[in-house]
Structure formats: C-alpha cells, structure tokens
Scaffold this motif. Structure first.
Motif, PDB file in Angstrom:
ATOM      1  N   GLY A 206       0.827  -1.210   0.000  1.00 18.68           N
ATOM      2  CA  GLY A 206       0.000   0.000   0.000  1.00 18.68           C
ATOM      3  C   GLY A 206       0.856   1.252   0.000  1.00 18.68           C
ATOM      4  O   GLY A 206       0.570   2.211  -0.724  1.00 18.68           O
TER       5      GLY A 206
ATOM      6  N   THR B 158       2.258   1.685  -3.308  1.00 21.35           N
ATOM      7  CA  THR B 158       1.222   2.155  -4.247  1.00 21.35           C
ATOM      8  C   THR B 158       1.031   3.661  -4.127  1.00 21.35           C
ATOM      9  O   THR B 158       0.893   4.366  -5.134  1.00 21.35           O
ATOM     10  CB  THR B 158      -0.111   1.432  -3.963  1.00 21.35           C
ATOM     11  OG1 THR B 158       0.124   0.034  -3.923  1.00 21.35           O
ATOM     12  CG2 THR B 158      -1.146   1.735  -5.018  1.00 21.35           C
ATOM     13  N   LEU B 159       1.015   4.152  -2.880  1.00 22.88           N
ATOM     14  CA  LEU B 159       0.884   5.606  -2.693  1.00 22.88           C
ATOM     15  C   LEU B 159       2.100   6.319  -3.284  1.00 22.88           C
ATOM     16  O   LEU B 159       1.958   7.351  -3.960  1.00 22.88           O
ATOM     17  CB  LEU B 159       0.751   5.933  -1.210  1.00 22.88           C
ATOM     18  CG  LEU B 159       0.545   7.418  -0.891  1.00 22.88           C
ATOM     19  CD1 LEU B 159      -0.757   7.940  -1.488  1.00 22.88           C
ATOM     20  CD2 LEU B 159       0.560   7.675   0.604  1.00 22.88           C
TER      21      LEU B 159
ATOM     22  N   VAL C   1      -5.441   0.499  -4.875  1.00 22.93           N
ATOM     23  CA  VAL C   1      -5.811   1.033  -3.566  1.00 22.93           C
ATOM     24  C   VAL C   1      -7.212   0.577  -3.169  1.00 22.93           C
ATOM     25  O   VAL C   1      -7.487   0.288  -2.000  1.00 22.93           O
ATOM     26  CB  VAL C   1      -5.745   2.576  -3.610  1.00 22.93           C
ATOM     27  CG1 VAL C   1      -6.321   3.171  -2.343  1.00 22.93           C
ATOM     28  CG2 VAL C   1      -4.319   3.037  -3.798  1.00 22.93           C
ATOM     29  N   VAL C   2      -8.116   0.493  -4.169  1.00 25.33           N
ATOM     30  CA  VAL C   2      -9.515   0.204  -3.881  1.00 25.33           C
ATOM     31  C   VAL C   2      -9.686  -1.179  -3.238  1.00 25.33           C
ATOM     32  O   VAL C   2     -10.579  -1.393  -2.420  1.00 25.33           O
ATOM     33  CB  VAL C   2     -10.348   0.319  -5.181  1.00 25.33           C
ATOM     34  CG1 VAL C   2     -11.769  -0.168  -4.983  1.00 25.33           C
ATOM     35  CG2 VAL C   2     -10.359   1.761  -5.647  1.00 25.33           C
TER      36      VAL C   2
ATOM     37  N   THR D 286      -9.246  -0.492   0.490  1.00 21.31           N
ATOM     38  CA  THR D 286      -9.668   0.869   0.845  1.00 21.31           C
ATOM     39  C   THR D 286      -9.681   1.093   2.353  1.00 21.31           C
ATOM     40  O   THR D 286      -9.088   2.033   2.871  1.00 21.31           O
ATOM     41  CB  THR D 286     -11.087   1.129   0.303  1.00 21.31           C
ATOM     42  OG1 THR D 286     -11.085   0.911  -1.087  1.00 21.31           O
ATOM     43  CG2 THR D 286     -11.534   2.541   0.611  1.00 21.31           C
ATOM     44  N   PHE D 287     -10.398   0.210   3.067  1.00 18.28           N
ATOM     45  CA  PHE D 287     -10.616   0.449   4.492  1.00 18.28           C
ATOM     46  C   PHE D 287      -9.398   0.075   5.327  1.00 18.28           C
ATOM     47  O   PHE D 287      -9.297   0.449   6.475  1.00 18.28           O
ATOM     48  CB  PHE D 287     -11.850  -0.318   4.957  1.00 18.28           C
ATOM     49  CG  PHE D 287     -13.100   0.186   4.310  1.00 18.28           C
ATOM     50  CD1 PHE D 287     -13.675   1.359   4.720  1.00 18.28           C
ATOM     51  CD2 PHE D 287     -13.673  -0.506   3.252  1.00 18.28           C
ATOM     52  CE1 PHE D 287     -14.810   1.859   4.099  1.00 18.28           C
ATOM     53  CE2 PHE D 287     -14.805  -0.027   2.634  1.00 18.28           C
ATOM     54  CZ  PHE D 287     -15.368   1.160   3.055  1.00 18.28           C
TER      55      PHE D 287
ATOM     56  N   TYR E 108      -6.162   0.714   4.212  1.00 16.74           N
ATOM     57  CA  TYR E 108      -5.193   1.790   4.042  1.00 16.74           C
ATOM     58  C   TYR E 108      -5.695   3.111   4.627  1.00 16.74           C
ATOM     59  O   TYR E 108      -4.901   3.979   4.967  1.00 16.74           O
ATOM     60  CB  TYR E 108      -4.880   1.994   2.556  1.00 16.74           C
ATOM     61  CG  TYR E 108      -4.181   0.830   1.896  1.00 16.74           C
ATOM     62  CD1 TYR E 108      -3.487  -0.110   2.660  1.00 16.74           C
ATOM     63  CD2 TYR E 108      -4.212   0.666   0.523  1.00 16.74           C
ATOM     64  CE1 TYR E 108      -2.850  -1.174   2.056  1.00 16.74           C
ATOM     65  CE2 TYR E 108      -3.569  -0.405  -0.089  1.00 16.74           C
ATOM     66  CZ  TYR E 108      -2.899  -1.313   0.682  1.00 16.74           C
ATOM     67  OH  TYR E 108      -2.271  -2.375   0.087  1.00 16.74           O
ATOM     68  N   SER E 109      -6.987   3.272   4.699  1.00 16.58           N
ATOM     69  CA  SER E 109      -7.539   4.527   5.210  1.00 16.58           C
ATOM     70  C   SER E 109      -8.677   4.171   6.173  1.00 16.58           C
ATOM     71  O   SER E 109      -9.852   4.282   5.832  1.00 16.58           O
ATOM     72  CB  SER E 109      -8.037   5.371   4.028  1.00 16.58           C
ATOM     73  OG  SER E 109      -8.198   6.698   4.418  1.00 16.58           O
ATOM     74  N   PRO E 110      -8.323   3.740   7.389  1.00 18.28           N
ATOM     75  CA  PRO E 110      -9.326   3.096   8.245  1.00 18.28           C
ATOM     76  C   PRO E 110     -10.107   4.045   9.157  1.00 18.28           C
ATOM     77  O   PRO E 110     -11.038   3.606   9.838  1.00 18.28           O
ATOM     78  CB  PRO E 110      -8.464   2.154   9.106  1.00 18.28           C
ATOM     79  CG  PRO E 110      -7.157   2.862   9.233  1.00 18.28           C
ATOM     80  CD  PRO E 110      -6.975   3.660   7.969  1.00 18.28           C
ATOM     81  N   VAL E 111      -9.758   5.326   9.172  1.00 17.32           N
ATOM     82  CA  VAL E 111     -10.284   6.196  10.226  1.00 17.32           C
ATOM     83  C   VAL E 111     -11.807   6.340  10.145  1.00 17.32           C
ATOM     84  O   VAL E 111     -12.504   6.220  11.155  1.00 17.32           O
ATOM     85  CB  VAL E 111      -9.593   7.575  10.153  1.00 17.32           C
ATOM     86  CG1 VAL E 111     -10.241   8.554  11.122  1.00 17.32           C
ATOM     87  CG2 VAL E 111      -8.117   7.423  10.473  1.00 17.32           C
TER      88      VAL E 111
END
Lengths: 535, 87
Positions: free
Chosen positions: A164, A167-168, A223-224, A227-228, A230-233
C-alpha cells in the motif's frame, strides 16, 4: 536540457526552487525508496494476467479445459457430495465453479473443523465430479499473482501495508512525473540512441508515457482493494468506536457469518438457489458458492457472481438459509475487518460500489480477451521497466557527478542492488518454472519448494551482483536469464510428454504459447546481455 | 526535510482522514448519502486527498510551521463537525 534543468529555470517558489524542480526532487525519491517492492509487484502482477495459462503449464498432468460444462447446480452437487464425504465437520466449504478460462475446473476450499479433516484433492472434473488424483502440487500462476500483493515470508497485514505504501508512492511518482515533464509528448517521441546516460532518460520517458493510462488505473484500483485497510479512520470511527457504534452496525449491515447453533440439521438441496441465481444472472455468471456451518441448524449458503465481465457487479452476493433453501438477503460486501466481512443489503449496488467494482474488475482484467490480456501483460512489464529505468537513471546521474567528486558507498550499493533486483528477479521467475519440472513430483511441500527456489535464486543473484563489477554483473545475469528461459521448453520436453512440437501440432496454444513466450524472452534477454557487454 | 516528510505522511494522513470523517458525518446527517455509502465514498476520496496534501507539503515554499498550521486547521475542520454529529 533535462526536465529538472527546465524546472530550475522557473520562478523560485517551491520547496526545492520552482514547481517542477520541487516535484522532480519528490519524483526521484518516492520513485527510488520502494523501487524494489514496486518492481516485484509489477513483475509478479504481470504474470498474474496469465495465471490460468501458467497453472495449466505447471500442471501438465491435467487435461485441457472441457469445452462443454454442465449446469452450475450439477457441478455444485458433485462438489458438495465430495466435501461432505471428506470434510463433514468443516467450518465452511467453498467451491469455485468451472466457468471458462478463469476457472477451468471445479476448485474446492475448506476451513477445517475440529477433526481437521481435509479432502485429499482440491480439483474436480466439472463434467462428472471425478477428483484429479496424481496431479503435481504446484504454486502455479496463482502463487505469482498472490505474491504481487501479499509478498512472501512476511505477515499478510505487514505485506499489504508495505505494498500500500509503495502504491501511494507510485501514485505520487506518476503525478509528479507528469508535472516534471512539461513537454511530456515531445519527450515521449525523443529517443537519442548512442548518447549514453541520455538513453536511460529517454527510455524511462518512453516506457512511462506509453503505459501511463494503464499505470494510473492500475495504481488507483490497487488502492480500492484495500480501501478500508489503508484509510481506516472513517469506518473505524463510524462503526467500531463510541457507544453508538454497535447500533450503527446493526442498523446498516446484515449478519454475514452466522455463529453455529450446535444442532445437526440436514442441508436442503442447493440446486434450487443455484438455478435461481443462474436464471437471474445469465449463463456462466454463477462464480462460486460457500457453505458456512455445513450440517448445522444455522448453515448458510452464499452464492457469488463470476467476475468475468467488465460490468460484472462482481460483489453481488446472495445469501440463503441452507437448511430451508430460502433466500434471505442480497448483499454487497465491502468492508472487511480482521474477523468478519460486513455487507450492505439491497437489490441494486449503490454508485460507489458500482465504481469500486468497476475499478477492481479493470485491475484484475478477468474480462479481457486474449489480445487485451497481452496488452495488460505488456503494460505491466512496461511498468516494471519504468521502475527499473528510473532506478538505473538515479544511479547513472550520481555516477556522472561521482566522476568529479568520487563515488560514495551508497551509490556503489544502489548500482549493485539494481543489478541483483532488476536482472535477478526474471532469473528467479524462470527458475520457479524450471523447479516445477525438476523437483520430484511426490516431494512433500513441493509447491512451497518451487517458491523457495525462486527466492533462493534471487538471493544468489543479489549476492553475485554485490560482489561483481556492475557492468560484468549486468552482462552475466542477463545472459543467465536468457539461458534459463531458453532451457524451459527443453526441460519441459525432457520431463513431460507435452513438448513444444507436440503442443504446436495439437494446436494447444496455451502450452505452446508458454514455451514460445519463454523463447521470445530468451531472445530479448540475450540482446540485453549483448548490449550490456558493449563498452 | 524530516519535518516535510513527517507533514506529508502523518500530517497529510491525519488531515485527510479527519476531513473524510467530517464529510461522511455531514453528508449522512443531512441525508445526501446513506451512512454506509458516505463512509465508502469519503474513505475513497480521503486517500486521494492524502496524495494531494503530500504533494502540496513538498511543493509549498512556506516555512514548516505554516504547513503544519494548514494541516492542523484542515484536521480540525473535519474533526469538529464529526465530533458534534458522531458522538
């Protein structure tokens, strides 16, 4: 004048001077830091586009895929009867139904129960349910495909976070790369052979721009998938934190993995639900079924769609009570936690799920015709070439400066690692295929042995590169890749009855295509070795 | 340099996540999107905002404290409505 030089001429208002110079600095470092991970992801992921064909080559005992398939309920009943016989107390049974190229045979998955019973074979003939016995264990193309996001030898979560991050970095490198090259299409059509270091800059530009749309889509869609993770907030704050979280989960989601009741109840026939799904979705669109708690009063049947169409609504899932055969929900799983998958209910996907499904389908390319699949494969290799040329370019630019000021240890290390990573990985992959033919068929842990071979060869290539002058190491390792690729059809001919001549005469283009591709790779790497040998 | 890297990675992640949280809470509260959809859309968009903020952190010629002030301001812009609507 290079892109960086042009940036320097702009107004001085960025972190490192002008906008393009700041972005060039960022492009250089985000491109370099995780370059080895990105290169590994691109190479193994590219092979993933042919994982079914590679599976076929790596299991030479298997027959060609059947031309005619029975109805899904017939294949499912055969598979469930086999699973009931060999793993009656399993926590869950999974069955991938044969549906053309992507899944050529019925494939079984089992989460073992208290007894640990597992079926001896995981592939069935979809025509009559006969288990395929005596087939060599292999990681196949699927192992290469899985390594492009799960890596190997490290924890799955750690691996996906590392990929991840890469990927970013890739996303940032792509955007900055476009900003840096003000005249991107002029640069694209500029190739100056015989100009030394300029060749690498031009080569980097050409391969990057050629595959740019593919690279943007593949990076965003990568990324998709997580999704949750890599960006879990947002999901954590909404559904897992605070006193209202449990109420929100109950309000928004449907139960997906029911706890067993502990009471034995015979399962209802699954043919009715499968016929219903097949009638609604169309021929060949029933992809897989999963039975949770088989034989329990809370047994649940889950039917998932096949992922072989571009607009496949791939996440659509139907849930049935497996004891009564009654459908109780249409769900769209989209949020995975460490111990559960939660899903949204409803007959139609919302726009966001439709969009995410489309991106994931574009990423995996299961819908692709053979020509488009080759384009995917070629674009993936261009992505690998972009990372490789960028890393070499970094080292070459510093080597030019070092001619005036002396080379530091970091530069020497990067130059040598470049050889071991860039030339060593294709050598390792070729060795993986060779191990499939050379390891004894009945060797315990054979599939893992193939993968150990890949990494042992790669580690050897890295050691060779670290202790050899780079120019010689490039030449020798490219020559070794060429020899290994050329050897694959020969080893195949000596160890199986399906040599290139026979597969060509039989018109078996899957097997012949593998051998011919290996020969084409051998020619390409031989040319690279010859080029690397020039002063 | 270390401050820029920290701002782009941790600061950018925190600010983009907070903005996404605020947007998800706001959109679902006023009924523009059902809550699960708002969470999904905001999470996807938040990732792109993170990449954008990371680029901006490296592009901005201002002093580090101005970069951090912007990131903290954006994070508060997201967190405050979310706190009011969520908890």
């Amino acid at each position: 004048m290079t892109a960086v030089d042009r940036g320097a001429a702009g107004p001085s208002r960025g972190f490192h001077g002008g906008l393009r110079q700041s972005m060039a600095w960022l492009h250089t470092w985000v491109g370099l830091l995780l370059a080895a991970v990105l290169y590994f992801v691109f190479v193994t992921g590219s092979f993933g586009y042919f994982h079914a064909e590679i599976d076929r080559w790596m299991r030479p005992e298997m027959p060609p895929a059947p031309a005619q398939l029975p109805a899904p309920e017939v294949m499912a009943m055969q598979a469930l009867a086999y699973l009931e016989q060999h793993a009656p107390d399993a926590v869950s049974w999974g069955v991938d139904l044969a549906a053309g190229r992507h899944t050529q045979f019925t494939r079984l998955y089992v989460s073992p129960g208290p007894s640990g019973a597992m079926p001896p074979v995981d592939l069935l003939d979809p025509r009559d349910g006969t288990p395929f016995a005596g087939v060599r264990a292999t990681g196949g193309g699927r192992a290469l495909y899985e390594m492009h996001y799960a890596l190997r030898y490290i924890d799955y979560d750690a691996a996906t976070y590392l990929v991840g991050a890469a990927t970013l970095f890739m996303l940032v490198a792509l955007v900055t790369g476009v900003i840096v090259h003000k005249k991107i299409f002029t640069d694209y059509f500029t190739f100056r052979p015989g100009r030394g270091p300029r060749n690498w800059q031009d080569g980097h530009n050409v391969v990057s721009v050629m595959a740019l749309p593919f690279l943007f889509v593949i990076t965003l869609s990568g990324v998709v998938f997580f999704t949750f993770k890599y960006s879990p907030v947002v999901s954590w704050a909404t559904y897992f934190a605070g006193p209202a979280a449990a109420a929100r989960v109950a309000e928004d989601f449907v139960p997906f993995h029911p706890a067993p009741a502990g009471q034995r109840v015979p399962m209802s026939e699954v043919s009715g639900p499968l016929r219903e799904a097949a009638a609604a979705w169309g021929a060949g669109q029933v992809g897989s079924l999963t039975v949770s708690n088989p034989g329990d009063a809370r047994a649940q049947l889950r039917i998932d769609r096949h992922q072989g169409l571009l607009f496949s609504r791939r996440s659509e899932t139907w849930l049935y009570d497996a004891t009564t055969g009654q459908r109780h929900a249409v769900v769209w799983p989209f949020l995975s936690t460490s111990d559960a998958v939660v899903a949204r209910a409803g007959e139609e996907p919302s726009v966001d799920i439709w969009f995410a499904d489309l991106l994931m389908t574009l990423h995996e390319g299961h819908f692709a015709s053979p020509l488009v699949r080759w384009l995917y494969f070629g674009s993936g290799l261009l992505g690998a070439a972009m990372v490789a040329t960028g890393s070499v370019l970094w080292a070459n630019k510093r080597r030019q400066r070092a001619a005036r000021h002396g080379a530091g240890r970091c530069l020497v290390l990067v130059e040598r690692l470049n050889v071991g990573v860039i030339a060593g990985l294709p050598l390792a992959v070729a060795s993986y295929f060779a191990a499939n033919r050379l390891l004894p068929v009945d060797l315990p842990g054979r599939a893992d042995g193939e993968i150990h071979t890949l990494f042992l060869v790669w580690a050897t290539a890295l050691l060779h590169a670290l202790f050899s002058p780079p120019a010689r190491a490039w030449r020798e390792q490219f020559a070794a890749v060429a020899a290994s690729c050329a050897a694959l059809p020969v080893i195949n001919g000596l160890t199986t009855e399906k040599h290139l001549g026979r597969s060509l005469l039989a018109g078996d283009w899957v097997l012949a295509g593998f051998d011919l591709t290996a020969l084409a790779m051998a020619v390409a790497f031989a040319a690279a070795a010859r080029q690397a040998g020039r002063p | 340099m270390a401050s820029r890297v920290l701002a782009a990675s941790l600061g950018g992640f925190a600010a983009s996540s907070a903005l996404a949280l605020g947007a998800a809470a706001l959109f679902s509260h006023i009924g523009w999107l059902p809550r699960p959809q708002a969470v999904h859309v905001a999470t996807l968009a938040g990732y792109l905002v993170w990449a954008g903020l990371a680029l901006w952190c490296f592009h901005s010629a201002g002093p580090e404290r101005r970069v951090w002030a912007w990131l903290i301001g954006l994070a508060l812009l997201g967190v405050l409505p979310a706190m009011g609507l969520h908890w």
